[in-house]
Scaffold this active site. Sequence first.
Site, PDB file in Angstrom:
ATOM      1  N   GLU A 133       0.833  -1.202   0.000  1.00 22.91           N
ATOM      2  CA  GLU A 133       0.000   0.000   0.000  1.00 22.91           C
ATOM      3  C   GLU A 133       0.868   1.252   0.000  1.00 22.91           C
ATOM      4  OE1 GLU A 133      -3.135   0.048  -0.381  1.00 22.91           O
ATOM      5  OE2 GLU A 133      -3.756  -2.012   0.070  1.00 22.91           O
ATOM      6  N   ARG A 141     -17.425  -0.343   6.855  1.00 19.04           N
ATOM      7  CA  ARG A 141     -18.570  -0.870   6.097  1.00 19.04           C
ATOM      8  C   ARG A 141     -19.296  -1.934   6.910  1.00 19.04           C
ATOM      9  NH1 ARG A 141     -18.694  -5.314   3.187  1.00 19.04           N
ATOM     10  NH2 ARG A 141     -16.453  -5.581   3.463  1.00 19.04           N
ATOM     11  N   CYS A 166      -7.496  -2.328   8.597  1.00 15.20           N
ATOM     12  CA  CYS A 166      -6.169  -2.367   7.974  1.00 15.20           C
ATOM     13  C   CYS A 166      -5.582  -0.975   7.792  1.00 15.20           C
ATOM     14  CB  CYS A 166      -6.221  -3.101   6.634  1.00 15.20           C
ATOM     15  SG  CYS A 166      -6.413  -4.879   6.836  1.00 15.20           S
ATOM     16  N   HIS A 213      -1.409  -5.620   1.598  1.00 13.92           N
ATOM     17  CA  HIS A 213      -2.633  -6.431   1.562  1.00 13.92           C
ATOM     18  C   HIS A 213      -2.335  -7.733   0.814  1.00 13.92           C
ATOM     19  CE1 HIS A 213      -5.806  -3.331   2.759  1.00 13.92           C
ATOM     20  NE2 HIS A 213      -6.164  -4.437   3.392  1.00 13.92           N
TER      21      HIS A 213
HETATM   22  N1  PCA Z   1      -8.419  -7.044   6.437  1.00 21.37           N
HETATM   23  C1  PCA Z   1      -9.284  -5.959   6.834  1.00 21.37           C
HETATM   24  C2  PCA Z   1      -9.121  -5.847   8.326  1.00 21.37           C
HETATM   25  C3  PCA Z   1      -8.399  -7.060   8.767  1.00 21.37           C
HETATM   26  C4  PCA Z   1      -7.935  -7.694   7.517  1.00 21.37           C
HETATM   27  O1  PCA Z   1      -7.210  -8.682   7.456  1.00 21.37           O
HETATM   28  C5  PCA Z   1      -9.025  -4.673   6.078  1.00 21.37           C
HETATM   29  O2  PCA Z   1      -8.588  -4.732   4.906  1.00 21.37           O
HETATM   30  O3  PCA Z   1      -9.251  -3.594   6.604  1.00 21.37           O
END
Ligand code: PCA
Length: 227
Positions: free
Chosen positions: A88, A98, A151, A179
């Site tokens: 990111e 959400r 996240c 991610h």
């Molecule tokens: N993904 C979520 C929160 C925890 C995770 O593993 C996110 O993308 O915010």
Amino acid sequence: MPHQAVHTTPTVLVTGFEPFDQDPLNPSWEVARALDGWQHAGATVRAVQLACVFGEAIVQLDQALQQWRPTLVISLGLAGGRAELTPERVAINVDDARIPDNAGRQPVDAAVQAGGPAAYFSTLPIKAMVRDMRAQGVPASVSNTAGTFVCNHIFYALMHRLAGAKVGAGGAVRGGFIHVPALPALAALHPGMPSMALETQVRGLQVAIQTALAVHDDVRETGGQLH
Ligand code: PCA
């Protein structure tokens, strides 16, 4: 002199999240724990699991930073629907959920850090990481949004702490967020969801860590973005 705990080798802290949204597992934690103890260039990875809960995750991150005093921090989270590993670029000062988190909290348009800057950039060499992961046969792209759920929340909190030099020596600690896609076992519960094998995800993270340890000034090149 008082006795102090001395970590003889530099630590790379890798965090992953517990499952959320009724999923039985979270690939981000599966990847993190597979990396625990992995060593490269004299550095050792330590994996820490974070709750998928606004606020609580930050408390746990702070504890992990205190405990391990890492030189590099990479937080991981699941992005269901993405097919690639996605470093990111930017964390924003917004919580806008959400769905409820694992404690039933659902902040809307709240600040992660009241009075904090609107955003922080990752201090990981995101484009070099993407380049190197691709070169090793691991699908990867730069992402320009980590969303506004837990996240992004932990990514922002991490960068806020690293920018404030509350960790390590004078802002020398670099960090960011990646991610990860679903694992096949998870995608099987969500027909149509893309996935990537655990082995491939772990290999991608090993390459990303290697690159982050070696490259301090990111490369400037096009073609890295998520389409
Ligand atoms: N993904 C979520 C929160 C925890 C995770 O593993 C996110 O993308 O915010």
